[in-house]
Design a protein around this motif. Structure first.
Motif, PDB file in Angstrom:
ATOM      1  N   PRO A 110       0.761  -1.269   0.127  1.00 13.68           N
ATOM      2  CA  PRO A 110      -0.013  -0.004   0.042  1.00 13.68           C
ATOM      3  C   PRO A 110       0.865   1.296   0.096  1.00 13.68           C
ATOM      4  O   PRO A 110       2.186   1.028  -0.022  1.00 13.68           O
ATOM      5  N   MET A 111       0.277   2.410  -0.076  1.00 13.83           N
ATOM      6  CA  MET A 111       0.985   3.709   0.059  1.00 13.83           C
ATOM      7  C   MET A 111       1.248   4.160   1.362  1.00 13.83           C
ATOM      8  O   MET A 111       2.020   5.230   1.720  1.00 13.83           O
ATOM      9  N   ALA A 112       1.104   3.310   2.325  1.00 15.86           N
ATOM     10  CA  ALA A 112       1.323   3.561   3.653  1.00 15.86           C
ATOM     11  C   ALA A 112       1.630   2.081   4.507  1.00 15.86           C
ATOM     12  O   ALA A 112       0.834   1.242   4.391  1.00 15.86           O
ATOM     13  N   TYR A 113       2.951   2.124   5.024  1.00 17.68           N
ATOM     14  CA  TYR A 113       3.575   0.695   5.524  1.00 17.68           C
ATOM     15  C   TYR A 113       4.346   0.895   6.474  1.00 17.68           C
ATOM     16  O   TYR A 113       4.910   1.985   6.938  1.00 17.68           O
ATOM     17  N   MET A 114       4.675  -0.289   7.203  1.00 17.59           N
ATOM     18  CA  MET A 114       5.575  -0.114   8.566  1.00 17.59           C
ATOM     19  C   MET A 114       6.848  -0.710   8.054  1.00 17.59           C
ATOM     20  O   MET A 114       7.083  -1.692   7.314  1.00 17.59           O
ATOM     21  N   TYR A 115       8.177  -0.191   8.678  1.00 20.71           N
ATOM     22  CA  TYR A 115       9.578  -0.544   8.906  1.00 20.71           C
ATOM     23  C   TYR A 115       9.779  -0.926  10.339  1.00 20.71           C
ATOM     24  O   TYR A 115       9.334  -0.138  11.215  1.00 20.71           O
ATOM     25  N   ASP A 116      10.323  -1.862  10.712  1.00 19.64           N
ATOM     26  CA  ASP A 116      10.893  -2.322  12.125  1.00 19.64           C
ATOM     27  C   ASP A 116      12.201  -2.129  12.043  1.00 19.64           C
ATOM     28  O   ASP A 116      13.152  -2.412  13.296  1.00 19.64           O
ATOM     29  N   SER A 117      12.957  -1.628  11.074  1.00 20.61           N
ATOM     30  CA  SER A 117      14.413  -1.461  11.170  1.00 20.61           C
ATOM     31  C   SER A 117      14.809  -0.409  10.126  1.00 20.61           C
ATOM     32  O   SER A 117      14.225   0.208   9.387  1.00 20.61           O
ATOM     33  N   PHE A 118      16.197   0.036  10.201  1.00 22.87           N
ATOM     34  CA  PHE A 118      16.525   1.107   9.533  1.00 22.87           C
ATOM     35  C   PHE A 118      17.788   0.896   9.121  1.00 22.87           C
ATOM     36  O   PHE A 118      18.670   0.195   9.739  1.00 22.87           O
TER      37      PHE A 118
ATOM     38  N   LEU B  93      14.595   0.775  17.323  1.00 26.99           N
ATOM     39  CA  LEU B  93      14.700   0.129  16.156  1.00 26.99           C
ATOM     40  C   LEU B  93      16.177  -0.590  15.887  1.00 26.99           C
ATOM     41  O   LEU B  93      17.075  -0.039  16.246  1.00 26.99           O
ATOM     42  N   VAL B  94      16.188  -1.713  15.240  1.00 28.63           N
ATOM     43  CA  VAL B  94      17.497  -2.526  14.739  1.00 28.63           C
ATOM     44  C   VAL B  94      18.061  -1.544  13.708  1.00 28.63           C
ATOM     45  O   VAL B  94      17.367  -1.235  12.670  1.00 28.63           O
ATOM     46  N   GLU B  95      19.196  -1.232  13.920  1.00 23.37           N
ATOM     47  CA  GLU B  95      19.974  -0.921  12.726  1.00 23.37           C
ATOM     48  C   GLU B  95      20.683  -1.655  11.892  1.00 23.37           C
ATOM     49  O   GLU B  95      21.491  -2.337  12.450  1.00 23.37           O
TER      50      GLU B  95
ATOM     51  N   ASN C  75       7.332  -1.139  18.019  1.00 23.20           N
ATOM     52  CA  ASN C  75       7.720   0.129  17.428  1.00 23.20           C
ATOM     53  C   ASN C  75       8.262   0.068  15.888  1.00 23.20           C
ATOM     54  O   ASN C  75       8.471  -1.017  15.696  1.00 23.20           O
ATOM     55  N   GLY C  76       8.280   1.016  15.285  1.00 22.16           N
ATOM     56  CA  GLY C  76       8.716   1.095  14.052  1.00 22.16           C
ATOM     57  C   GLY C  76       8.445   2.427  13.255  1.00 22.16           C
ATOM     58  O   GLY C  76       8.221   3.533  14.027  1.00 22.16           O
ATOM     59  N   ILE C  77       8.833   2.596  12.033  1.00 21.69           N
ATOM     60  CA  ILE C  77       8.800   3.849  11.288  1.00 21.69           C
ATOM     61  C   ILE C  77       7.603   3.570  10.361  1.00 21.69           C
ATOM     62  O   ILE C  77       7.460   2.601   9.382  1.00 21.69           O
TER      63      ILE C  77
ATOM     64  N   MET D   6       8.080  10.214   2.915  1.00 15.62           N
ATOM     65  CA  MET D   6       8.148  10.535   4.515  1.00 15.62           C
ATOM     66  C   MET D   6       7.846   9.228   5.457  1.00 15.62           C
ATOM     67  O   MET D   6       7.193   8.615   5.175  1.00 15.62           O
ATOM     68  N   GLY D   7       8.335   9.585   6.608  1.00 21.49           N
ATOM     69  CA  GLY D   7       8.339   8.612   7.724  1.00 21.49           C
ATOM     70  C   GLY D   7       8.304   9.284   9.112  1.00 21.49           C
ATOM     71  O   GLY D   7       8.666  10.196   9.203  1.00 21.49           O
ATOM     72  N   ILE D   8       7.554   8.661  10.062  1.00 18.89           N
ATOM     73  CA  ILE D   8       7.425   9.066  11.342  1.00 18.89           C
ATOM     74  C   ILE D   8       7.684   7.926  12.220  1.00 18.89           C
ATOM     75  O   ILE D   8       7.343   6.721  12.132  1.00 18.89           O
ATOM     76  N   CYS D   9       8.532   8.076  13.519  1.00 17.07           N
ATOM     77  CA  CYS D   9       8.385   7.161  14.478  1.00 17.07           C
ATOM     78  C   CYS D   9       7.389   7.066  15.197  1.00 17.07           C
ATOM     79  O   CYS D   9       6.577   7.844  15.659  1.00 17.07           O
ATOM     80  N   MET D  10       6.964   5.512  15.369  1.00 16.59           N
ATOM     81  CA  MET D  10       5.385   5.453  15.959  1.00 16.59           C
ATOM     82  C   MET D  10       5.676   3.939  16.856  1.00 16.59           C
ATOM     83  O   MET D  10       6.139   3.257  16.592  1.00 16.59           O
ATOM     84  N   GLY D  11       5.457   4.187  17.932  1.00 15.68           N
ATOM     85  CA  GLY D  11       5.231   3.180  18.900  1.00 15.68           C
ATOM     86  C   GLY D  11       4.087   2.196  18.717  1.00 15.68           C
ATOM     87  O   GLY D  11       3.242   2.386  18.125  1.00 15.68           O
TER      88      GLY D  11
END
Length: 515
Positions: free
Chosen positions: A224-232, A266-268, A432-434, A464-469
């Motif tokens: 989708p046009m909005a989704y989550m990452y759990d690492s960066f 978040l995992v780097e 937690n994730g982005i 764009m991304g935001i940190c979200m718990g």
């Protein structure tokens, strides 16, 4: 008045070349041009002779004449009623509508537009002249094709980093049919000409509709046009990768431009933490016609000269040709075409003498996904000249892993909708994730989580991304034109200042006349 009349006269003379160009090969327009210029010259000559007898304030009228003359000369060639005009030739009633509706997007006619509301549509093997400029805006859909002012600068940077084979800054047509990149961008539908289904990207195998020579296909393996990452991953790590590996990295982790954001929890990742399955095939040059070969240089002596390559046969991969620092030394732009006899793709290489040259020399040309790629290829050069390069590589990218990565990114429950200048999101995540939004980053955006303002990250060099718990959240993105308020304040300040100066000047003149 002398200065004003002289300035207007110079304007007339300077406009004559353009004036002639617009009216060339049209005797009636040329005659009208001549009469108008002669009349204007007489008027200016009389004005110059009389300038000493006219009040000094009349000089301002001459500058108004300059503006009017410029406007006239700019429009006359196109819109003059003499012997027809460009509007009557190119703008007959209904032709603009037919031009729009006759393009690839005509295949959407009759379908429920709600299905396209929160996804993107792309095209395959359709070049700039096939896809109407900015037609997606007129259809009110999300697309990949944009032209000039509608292109966000971050979009260009993102595409150049992935070596999309385009040499223009001012336009973009498609994502080169790259399945991973299309998935990352939320492209659920792809349009192609009927009979050219061999150019379809991997996974776009569900026929939706065929109309007027175009076919619409759908995939189930897109994000989708909005989704989550759990690492960066930091940008400097990402830049170590080849363009093919970069696409796969973006499927697995977020790439953050700024390293100083607080991303606790978040995992780097570094390069070694990610999974890559692509290979690079060796090749040999087996023949040439009109091409003299030397180290990292092709000296092409005729039009449509070519070299022949032999490489390995391979199946179930997306195969691409990568050209690093490909330059063309010639007066005009040229094309390089890669073909296996079934699939043909071309790249435009701009000469550095072209006024729209923008220093783009890295290209990854995708020949598509196939169950069985052959081992014979030709690289065809459309124009004579010298072509230099650092390397030419053949990349092979398996794509079966995309399905798993898509499901990972879609693990959180996210619902979103787009407004005029806003994005509304309801998210429910167990970690937690982005939260990533596949909308170009801009300083005009502001983000709020549960009513509290939060900083926006530039993610993946594009969106764009935001940190979200973890937990349930209501997220709002709102867009305000950058510096609009400051611009309005400066404008009104200028108006007030000019008004004060004007009033003061009038009072001074009245006082002087009374005295």
């Amino acid at each position: 008045m002398c200065r004003g009349g002289g300035g207007a006269g110079v304007t007339v003379l300077a406009a004559i070349p353009t004036f002639y160009f617009r009216a060339a090969e049209n005797k009636e327009k040329l005659l009208a041009d001549f009469i108008f210029i002669l009349s204007s010259t007489c008027v200016f000559a009389i004005a110059i002779l009389m300038c000493k007898r006219i009040k000094k304030e009349a000089e301002m009228m001459a500058y108004i004449v300059i503006v009017v003359m410029n406007s006239f000369f700019s429009m006359f060639g196109f819109y003059a009623p003499v012997s027809g005009n460009d509007i009557s030739r190119h703008g007959s009633l209904g032709s603009a509508y037919q031009d729009l509706m006759g393009g690839p997007l005509c295949v959407l006619e009759g379908l429920d537009r709600e299905r396209f509301k929160n996804v993107r549509i792309d095209t395959s093997n359709l070049y700039f002249n096939d896809v109407r400029a900015n037609s997606a805006i007129q259809y009110d859909i999300n697309s990949i094709s944009f032209y000039y002012q509608t292109i966000n600068p971050n979009t260009n940077i993102f595409l150049h980093e992935l070596w999309i084979p385009k040499s223009w800054e001012g336009r973009n047509v498609d994502l080169d049919s790259r399945a991973a990149l299309m998935s990352l961008s939320g492209v659920k539908y792809d349009i192609i000409k009927a009979g050219e289904e061999r150019y379809l990207p991997y996974g776009y195998d569900s026929l939706v509709q065929e109309k007027d020579g175009y076919v619409l296909y759908e995939t189930e393996h897109t994000l989708p046009m909005a989704y989550m990452y759990d690492s960066f991953m930091k940008k400097e790590e990402y830049e170590k990768l080849s363009p093919v590996k970069r696409e796969m990295a973006l499927m697995q982790t977020a790439v953050i431009d700024e390293a100083d954001f607080n991303l606790n929890g978040l995992v780097e990742n570094v390069v070694e933490d990610l999974r890559f399955e692509d290979t690079v095939s060796d090749y040999i040059i087996t023949g040439a016609d009109g091409v003299e070969l030397s180290e990292n240089k092709f000296m092409v002596t005729k039009e449509n000269a070519f070299i022949s390559l032999k490489t390995d046969c391979i199946g179930r991969v997306e195969r691409s040709f990568g050209f690093e620092n490909l330059w063309y030394e010639g007066e005009k732009n040229t094309f390089v075409k890669i073909t296996d006899g079934i699939i043909s793709k071309k790249i435009e290489i701009k000469s550095d003498k072209d006024p729209q040259y923008v220093n783009i020399h890295k290209f990854l040309c995708n020949l598509g996904y196939s169950e069985s790629h052959g081992n014979s290829y030709k690289i065809i050069f459309s124009s004579p000249g010298v072509y230099t390069f650092d390397s030419i590589k053949i990349y092979n990218q398996p794509l079966e892993g995309i399905k798993g990565w898509v499901e990972e990114r879609k693990n959180a429950k996210i619902e979103y909708s787009f407004g005029e200048d806003s994005i509304h999101i309801q998210a429910d995540t167990d970690k937690n994730g982005i939260l990533y939004i596949s909308v170009p980053y801009s300083i005009g955006w502001e983000a709020y989580i549960n009513g509290e303002k939060i900083e926006i990250l530039k993610v993946n060099g594009f969106g764009m991304g935001i940190c979200m718990g973890e937990g349930k959240h209501v997220v709002e993105f709102q867009y305000h034109t950058p510096y609009m308020r400051l611009g309005m304040m400066l404008m009104f300040t200028g108006i007030i200042a000019c008004s004060v100066i004007l009033v003061y000047d009038i009072k001074e003149k009245r006082a002087a006349s009374i005295g």
